[in-house]
Write a protein that holds these residues in place. Structure first.
Motif, PDB file in Angstrom:
ATOM      1  N   SER A 189     -19.951  69.222 -62.130  1.00  0.00           N
ATOM      2  CA  SER A 189     -21.193  68.461 -62.148  1.00  0.00           C
ATOM      3  C   SER A 189     -22.352  69.302 -62.680  1.00  0.00           C
ATOM      4  O   SER A 189     -23.434  68.777 -62.925  1.00  0.00           O
ATOM      5  N   CYS A 190     -22.133  70.586 -62.852  1.00  0.00           N
ATOM      6  CA  CYS A 190     -23.154  71.499 -63.389  1.00  0.00           C
ATOM      7  C   CYS A 190     -22.919  71.777 -64.881  1.00  0.00           C
ATOM      8  O   CYS A 190     -23.395  72.780 -65.416  1.00  0.00           O
ATOM      9  N   ASP A 191     -22.164  70.893 -65.533  1.00  0.00           N
ATOM     10  CA  ASP A 191     -21.884  70.997 -66.968  1.00  0.00           C
ATOM     11  C   ASP A 191     -21.192  72.296 -67.357  1.00  0.00           C
ATOM     12  O   ASP A 191     -21.526  72.910 -68.370  1.00  0.00           O
ATOM     13  N   THR A 192     -20.243  72.737 -66.539  1.00  0.00           N
ATOM     14  CA  THR A 192     -19.440  73.906 -66.869  1.00  0.00           C
ATOM     15  C   THR A 192     -17.969  73.521 -66.819  1.00  0.00           C
ATOM     16  O   THR A 192     -17.594  72.510 -66.216  1.00  0.00           O
ATOM     17  N   THR A 193     -17.162  74.313 -67.451  1.00  0.00           N
ATOM     18  CA  THR A 193     -15.719  74.140 -67.424  1.00  0.00           C
ATOM     19  C   THR A 193     -15.116  75.451 -66.966  1.00  0.00           C
ATOM     20  O   THR A 193     -15.602  76.524 -67.333  1.00  0.00           O
ATOM     21  N   ALA A 194     -14.069  75.377 -66.152  1.00  0.00           N
ATOM     22  CA  ALA A 194     -13.400  76.577 -65.670  1.00  0.00           C
ATOM     23  C   ALA A 194     -11.910  76.314 -65.579  1.00  0.00           C
ATOM     24  O   ALA A 194     -11.463  75.166 -65.508  1.00  0.00           O
ATOM     25  N   GLN A 195     -11.143  77.400 -65.584  1.00  0.00           N
ATOM     26  CA  GLN A 195      -9.698  77.335 -65.465  1.00  0.00           C
ATOM     27  C   GLN A 195      -9.320  77.607 -64.015  1.00  0.00           C
ATOM     28  O   GLN A 195      -9.634  78.671 -63.480  1.00  0.00           O
ATOM     29  N   TRP A 196      -8.671  76.659 -63.359  1.00  0.00           N
ATOM     30  CA  TRP A 196      -8.296  76.752 -61.942  1.00  0.00           C
ATOM     31  C   TRP A 196      -6.789  76.951 -61.839  1.00  0.00           C
ATOM     32  O   TRP A 196      -6.019  76.200 -62.436  1.00  0.00           O
ATOM     33  N   THR A 197      -6.379  77.952 -61.044  1.00  0.00           N
ATOM     34  CA  THR A 197      -4.963  78.213 -60.829  1.00  0.00           C
ATOM     35  C   THR A 197      -4.707  78.339 -59.330  1.00  0.00           C
ATOM     36  O   THR A 197      -5.179  79.292 -58.696  1.00  0.00           O
ATOM     37  N   ALA A 198      -3.974  77.391 -58.765  1.00  0.00           N
ATOM     38  CA  ALA A 198      -3.590  77.465 -57.355  1.00  0.00           C
ATOM     39  C   ALA A 198      -2.463  78.487 -57.246  1.00  0.00           C
ATOM     40  O   ALA A 198      -1.453  78.383 -57.940  1.00  0.00           O
ATOM     41  N   LEU A 199      -2.644  79.497 -56.385  1.00  0.00           N
ATOM     42  CA  LEU A 199      -1.618  80.521 -56.219  1.00  0.00           C
ATOM     43  C   LEU A 199      -0.448  80.008 -55.382  1.00  0.00           C
ATOM     44  O   LEU A 199       0.629  80.592 -55.385  1.00  0.00           O
ATOM     45  N   GLY A 200      -0.665  78.920 -54.688  1.00  0.00           N
ATOM     46  CA  GLY A 200       0.362  78.257 -53.901  1.00  0.00           C
ATOM     47  C   GLY A 200      -0.163  76.900 -53.511  1.00  0.00           C
ATOM     48  O   GLY A 200      -1.343  76.600 -53.718  1.00  0.00           O
ATOM     49  N   VAL A 201       0.696  76.048 -52.996  1.00  0.00           N
ATOM     50  CA  VAL A 201       0.264  74.748 -52.488  1.00  0.00           C
ATOM     51  C   VAL A 201       0.935  74.503 -51.147  1.00  0.00           C
ATOM     52  O   VAL A 201       2.042  74.978 -50.891  1.00  0.00           O
ATOM     53  N   ALA A 202       0.240  73.774 -50.292  1.00  0.00           N
ATOM     54  CA  ALA A 202       0.793  73.415 -48.995  1.00  0.00           C
ATOM     55  C   ALA A 202       1.899  72.389 -49.197  1.00  0.00           C
ATOM     56  O   ALA A 202       1.834  71.579 -50.128  1.00  0.00           O
ATOM     57  N   PRO A 203       2.909  72.419 -48.352  1.00  0.00           N
ATOM     58  CA  PRO A 203       3.986  71.432 -48.494  1.00  0.00           C
ATOM     59  C   PRO A 203       3.458  70.021 -48.301  1.00  0.00           C
ATOM     60  O   PRO A 203       2.563  69.798 -47.499  1.00  0.00           O
ATOM     61  N   THR A 204       4.016  69.096 -49.058  1.00  0.00           N
ATOM     62  CA  THR A 204       3.605  67.699 -48.928  1.00  0.00           C
ATOM     63  C   THR A 204       4.208  67.110 -47.672  1.00  0.00           C
ATOM     64  O   THR A 204       5.273  67.521 -47.221  1.00  0.00           O
ATOM     65  N   GLN A 205       3.500  66.162 -47.116  1.00  0.00           N
ATOM     66  CA  GLN A 205       3.999  65.487 -45.925  1.00  0.00           C
ATOM     67  C   GLN A 205       4.766  64.256 -46.369  1.00  0.00           C
ATOM     68  O   GLN A 205       4.256  63.461 -47.152  1.00  0.00           O
ATOM     69  N   THR A 206       5.971  64.122 -45.902  1.00  0.00           N
ATOM     70  CA  THR A 206       6.765  62.949 -46.235  1.00  0.00           C
ATOM     71  C   THR A 206       7.091  62.202 -44.957  1.00  0.00           C
ATOM     72  O   THR A 206       7.211  62.790 -43.897  1.00  0.00           O
ATOM     73  N   ALA A 207       7.232  60.922 -45.086  1.00  0.00           N
ATOM     74  CA  ALA A 207       7.546  60.098 -43.920  1.00  0.00           C
ATOM     75  C   ALA A 207       8.949  60.418 -43.421  1.00  0.00           C
ATOM     76  O   ALA A 207       9.871  60.577 -44.206  1.00  0.00           O
ATOM     77  N   GLN A 208       9.085  60.511 -42.124  1.00  0.00           N
ATOM     78  CA  GLN A 208      10.390  60.748 -41.517  1.00  0.00           C
ATOM     79  C   GLN A 208      11.087  59.410 -41.331  1.00  0.00           C
ATOM     80  O   GLN A 208      10.466  58.425 -40.929  1.00  0.00           O
ATOM     81  N   PRO A 209      12.389  59.348 -41.608  1.00  0.00           N
ATOM     82  CA  PRO A 209      13.101  58.086 -41.412  1.00  0.00           C
ATOM     83  C   PRO A 209      13.130  57.720 -39.926  1.00  0.00           C
ATOM     84  O   PRO A 209      13.165  58.592 -39.066  1.00  0.00           O
ATOM     85  N   VAL A 210      13.093  56.463 -39.662  1.00  0.00           N
ATOM     86  CA  VAL A 210      13.121  55.963 -38.290  1.00  0.00           C
ATOM     87  C   VAL A 210      14.547  55.497 -37.990  1.00  0.00           C
ATOM     88  O   VAL A 210      15.090  54.653 -38.690  1.00  0.00           O
ATOM     89  N   LEU A 211      15.166  56.077 -36.970  1.00  0.00           N
ATOM     90  CA  LEU A 211      16.512  55.669 -36.573  1.00  0.00           C
ATOM     91  C   LEU A 211      16.399  54.667 -35.444  1.00  0.00           C
ATOM     92  O   LEU A 211      15.692  54.873 -34.474  1.00  0.00           O
TER      93      LEU A 211
END
Length: 132
Positions: free
Chosen positions: A106-128
């Motif tokens: 929003s400040c009219d700049t551009t930058a290169q972003w690199t995530a060094l890691g990501v948190a695991p995604t949450q997936t729905a657990q099957p219902v038995l």
């Protein structure tokens, strides 16, 4: 708006945070919980941002003390706020570990972003269900 990443040395304790927005599966930004992202500005300055799951962040840069900030996602904007300064970055898709993306702010700049890691995604657990 004041630019946060370039002026990180001049800002002090974080201000009020932004709110998260829900997307398919998990809310946008959740992949950053507890993760560090490197942000390289057009002038070559390399900052790091450590994103907390509680909306707090710490911005570190070369030869400056770390800056406490608040962060959040609203719509397609990833926003950082610290001591009255605010900067939001276009954020159309989730970060992937070690994959660099170019974001505009929003400040009219551009930058290169690199995530060094990501948190695991949450997936729905099957219902038995019991049969009977």
């Amino acid at each position: 708006m004041k630019k946060i990443l370039v002026t990180a040395a001049a800002v002090a304790l974080g201000a009020a945070g932004a709110t998260g927005a829900a997307a398919q599966g998990m809310p946008m930004g959740e992949e950053l919980y507890g993760q560090t992202v490197q942000v390289r500005s057009a002038d070559g300055t390399l900052n790091t941002i450590r994103f907390g799951a509680d909306g707090n962040a710490v911005i570190s840069g070369p030869n400056v003390a770390p800056v406490n900030a608040r962060w959040g996602v609203s719509g397609n904007q990833l926003c950082l706020q610290a001591s009255g300064a605010s900067e939001c970055w276009n954020y159309a898709q989730r970060f992937q570990a070690n994959r660099t993306v170019s974001l505009s702010s929003s400040c009219d700049t551009t930058a290169q972003w690199t995530a060094l890691g990501v948190a695991p995604t949450q997936t729905a657990q099957p219902v038995l269900r019991e049969r009977g």
